[in-house]
Enzyme design. Sequence first.
Site, PDB file in Angstrom:
ATOM      1  CG  ASP A 118      -2.189   0.683   1.089  1.00  0.00           C
ATOM      2  OD1 ASP A 118      -2.176   1.778   0.500  1.00  0.00           O
ATOM      3  OD2 ASP A 118      -3.220   0.163   1.564  1.00  0.00           O
ATOM      4  CG  ASP A 224      -3.925   6.276   0.801  1.00  0.00           C
ATOM      5  OD1 ASP A 224      -4.889   5.559   1.118  1.00  0.00           O
ATOM      6  OD2 ASP A 224      -3.686   7.377   1.330  1.00  0.00           O
ATOM      7  CD  GLU A 282      -8.456   5.745  -1.132  1.00  0.00           C
ATOM      8  OE1 GLU A 282      -9.267   5.566  -0.219  1.00  0.00           O
ATOM      9  OE2 GLU A 282      -7.425   6.410  -0.973  1.00  0.00           O
ATOM     10  CG  HIS A 359      -8.689   0.129   5.008  1.00  0.00           C
ATOM     11  ND1 HIS A 359      -8.664   0.119   3.624  1.00  0.00           N
ATOM     12  CD2 HIS A 359      -8.087   1.277   5.375  1.00  0.00           C
ATOM     13  CE1 HIS A 359      -8.065   1.216   3.192  1.00  0.00           C
ATOM     14  NE2 HIS A 359      -7.699   1.929   4.229  1.00  0.00           N
ATOM     15  CG  ASP A 360     -10.769   3.722   4.239  1.00  0.00           C
ATOM     16  OD1 ASP A 360     -10.169   3.636   5.339  1.00  0.00           O
ATOM     17  OD2 ASP A 360     -10.214   4.106   3.191  1.00  0.00           O
TER      18      ASP A 360
HETATM   19  O1  TEU Z   1      -8.505   7.035   2.204  1.00  0.00           O
HETATM   20  C1  TEU Z   1      -8.716   8.179   1.445  1.00  0.00           C
HETATM   21  C2  TEU Z   1     -10.043   8.822   1.552  1.00  0.00           C
HETATM   22  O2  TEU Z   1     -10.128  10.008   1.295  1.00  0.00           O
HETATM   23  C3  TEU Z   1     -11.287   8.158   1.833  1.00  0.00           C
HETATM   24  O3  TEU Z   1     -11.887   7.759   0.731  1.00  0.00           O
HETATM   25  C4  TEU Z   1     -11.380   7.455   3.112  1.00  0.00           C
HETATM   26  O4  TEU Z   1     -12.317   6.438   3.002  1.00  0.00           O
HETATM   27  C5  TEU Z   1     -11.723   8.392   4.233  1.00  0.00           C
HETATM   28  O5  TEU Z   1     -12.397   7.714   5.201  1.00  0.00           O
HETATM   29  C6  TEU Z   1     -12.438   9.645   3.839  1.00  0.00           C
HETATM   30  O6  TEU Z   1     -13.012  10.317   4.882  1.00  0.00           O
HETATM   31  C7  TEU Z   1      -7.200   6.584   2.324  1.00  0.00           C
HETATM   32  C8  TEU Z   1      -7.111   5.371   3.204  1.00  0.00           C
HETATM   33  O7  TEU Z   1      -7.812   4.326   2.609  1.00  0.00           O
HETATM   34  C9  TEU Z   1      -7.597   5.717   4.565  1.00  0.00           C
HETATM   35  O8  TEU Z   1      -7.594   4.608   5.431  1.00  0.00           O
HETATM   36  C10 TEU Z   1      -6.703   6.797   5.105  1.00  0.00           C
HETATM   37  O9  TEU Z   1      -7.183   7.240   6.345  1.00  0.00           O
HETATM   38  C11 TEU Z   1      -6.600   7.975   4.157  1.00  0.00           C
HETATM   39  O10 TEU Z   1      -6.352   7.578   2.827  1.00  0.00           O
HETATM   40  C12 TEU Z   1      -5.459   8.865   4.529  1.00  0.00           C
HETATM   41  O11 TEU Z   1      -4.253   8.260   4.158  1.00  0.00           O
END
Ligand code: TEU
Length: 615
Positions: A118, A224, A282, A359-360
């Site tokens: 990642d 990311d 992403e 994971h989000d």
């Molecule tokens: O997430 C990026 C992001 O902007 C989102 O889509 C995320 O789901 C977030 O909850 C938005 O409010 C990535 C990672 O997947 C996330 O776990 C990290 O916290 C974020 O980047 C920062 O690196």
Amino acid sequence: MVDYTPHVTSPGYTNGNGLYGKEPWWKDATFYQVYPASFKDSNGDGWGDLKGVLSELDYLHDLGVDVIWLSPIFESPQEDMGYDVSDYRKVYAPYGTVEDVDSLISACHARGMKLILDLVVNHTSSQHRWFQESRSSKTNPKRDWYIWKPARYSPTGERLPPTNWRGYFASSTWTWDELTQEYYLHLYAPCQPDLNWENPACRDAIYADMQFWLDRGADGFRIDTVNKYSKHTSYADAPVTEPHSPHQPAPEMWCNGPRIHEFIGEMRARALEPYGAVSVGELSNTPLASQVLPYVSASAKQLDMVFEFSMIRLGTGGGFGAKYIHHPFPLSTLKATVAKWQSFIEGTDGWTTVFCENHDNGRAVSRFGDDSTPELWAASARTIALWQATLTGTLFLYQGQEVGMKNMPADWSIDEYKDIESGNFYREAVRSGDEKRVRDTRHGLSILARDHSRIPFQWDASPNAGFTAEGAKPWMRVHDEYRDINVAKQRGDPGSVLEFYKRVLKLRKEYKDVFIRGTFKLIDPENEAVFAYVKESERTNGVVGGTPRRALVVLNFTKEEQPCVDVAGILGCEPTQVTFLTGTVSGGESGSVAKAKGTHKPLTSWEGRVYVNFA
Ligand code: TEU
């Protein structure tokens, strides 16, 4: 009868009726995301680790996984669970060592599997030595590796940040630094300062760190926040859309900015292509197909794949202030969203991904299925499996999805939520003094929080669910229902969610022309109970110019019995030419009499079936 408009094949890749010799390997692969803190702990410290992942490779192989995506394992203060990297070339000690990564890569390769890491390079941790140097003085050579701006002042002399932007984690995107008397930019937490991609030396350093892992055999990266490297350098205020907040959502100021394709193209040429490394980026806040396509068009030479978030965001209040205010949505919205992102690549040289967890986000069975009783839980988890396995694009599973892991129980206290984003949104609601907002946020978190997917993996019925040693204290609480929902209980049980996943992952590959690569056509878009679609192959039933191979997927997204659709009519063949390929209910649809009449048994609660005009 449905109108089947012929689709144009992907230039550069497909080469005729079902011959896919030039297709890249990753299109057919099944990816599986491991969230390392919560997967498997080998040393009893309550925190998952690399040796734990290694010990379960055979499990993943047996499931049908081709590629493991490992969420960040790099050195980090873990304020955002490793998405705040303080050294890209070191491994966070509780996860293990660089040599453990080497062993994991070799062990994957020995099984014919691959491993991607990642890559978090929109920002670093504020503990990264680059930032430490950058903040040390205005003349430091790395000053310009981050984004520093002077303050603004109100007419009354009050110091104000350079813009009114609201970041993702419920604060301003700017933090004041006393030492050098300037603000620095961070789209996420203050401990995650944004790198300045405008600076070529900074970009060189990023590529060198990528090469470090590719040289060790990593097969690529999940990247990311890939569309946020190029900011609009005007640094203008965003329009006020949340009048009660001092900070305003401003994703258009930093998403898909003017130089983004130049930066990604350079990254690909310098640090991906020379290694044949696969990339999946992403891509949040990018809801238009016309914006997504330039990232995934093969001829554009940018990324192999991206995650587009429209579907996984359903039910949220958007990405900013109202994110955790839950908005229930009808099935027709889910269907329309899926249809849009299934078909946007048709007639292009682009590619898409399929996923319903990461994971989000909350767990799919709790958000899109029904986890209220054991029967509905099992039925809907299998139907979700069938849905995902029959969609076009590269499939990504998230750890625990394959056993139907559920959201954390609704009665758990807010203290069980460990995520920085959950905590910040909840505190923001409390600070507002608005009790309804607190209640609504609390409710929204119980469905949507990132924490739900981060609780320990449920391996078996032993204390701590087999995630860690019996006496150890896992870093997050283990789900109350782990004795009922776990791998050991499901392994070998043909009716289980796990065994069903194994079966459909195989079918997906066996009929990949239809399931992985077929075109998608939604049937009866307004139907709020049944999700039905046709997948159509480029291949025909034997003869050139014959009928295309088609599959009809029928999924009951309710607990009530639903009439089945007109299977033969939709497939465009005689009832006798219809074959029932598989379904979520064992022995579900076998009656040849029913088929002969062209009618099919009603769908039971959350039942899913696939019919084909071939085989
Ligand atoms: O997430 C990026 C992001 O902007 C989102 O889509 C995320 O789901 C977030 O909850 C938005 O409010 C990535 C990672 O997947 C996330 O776990 C990290 O916290 C974020 O980047 C920062 O690196």
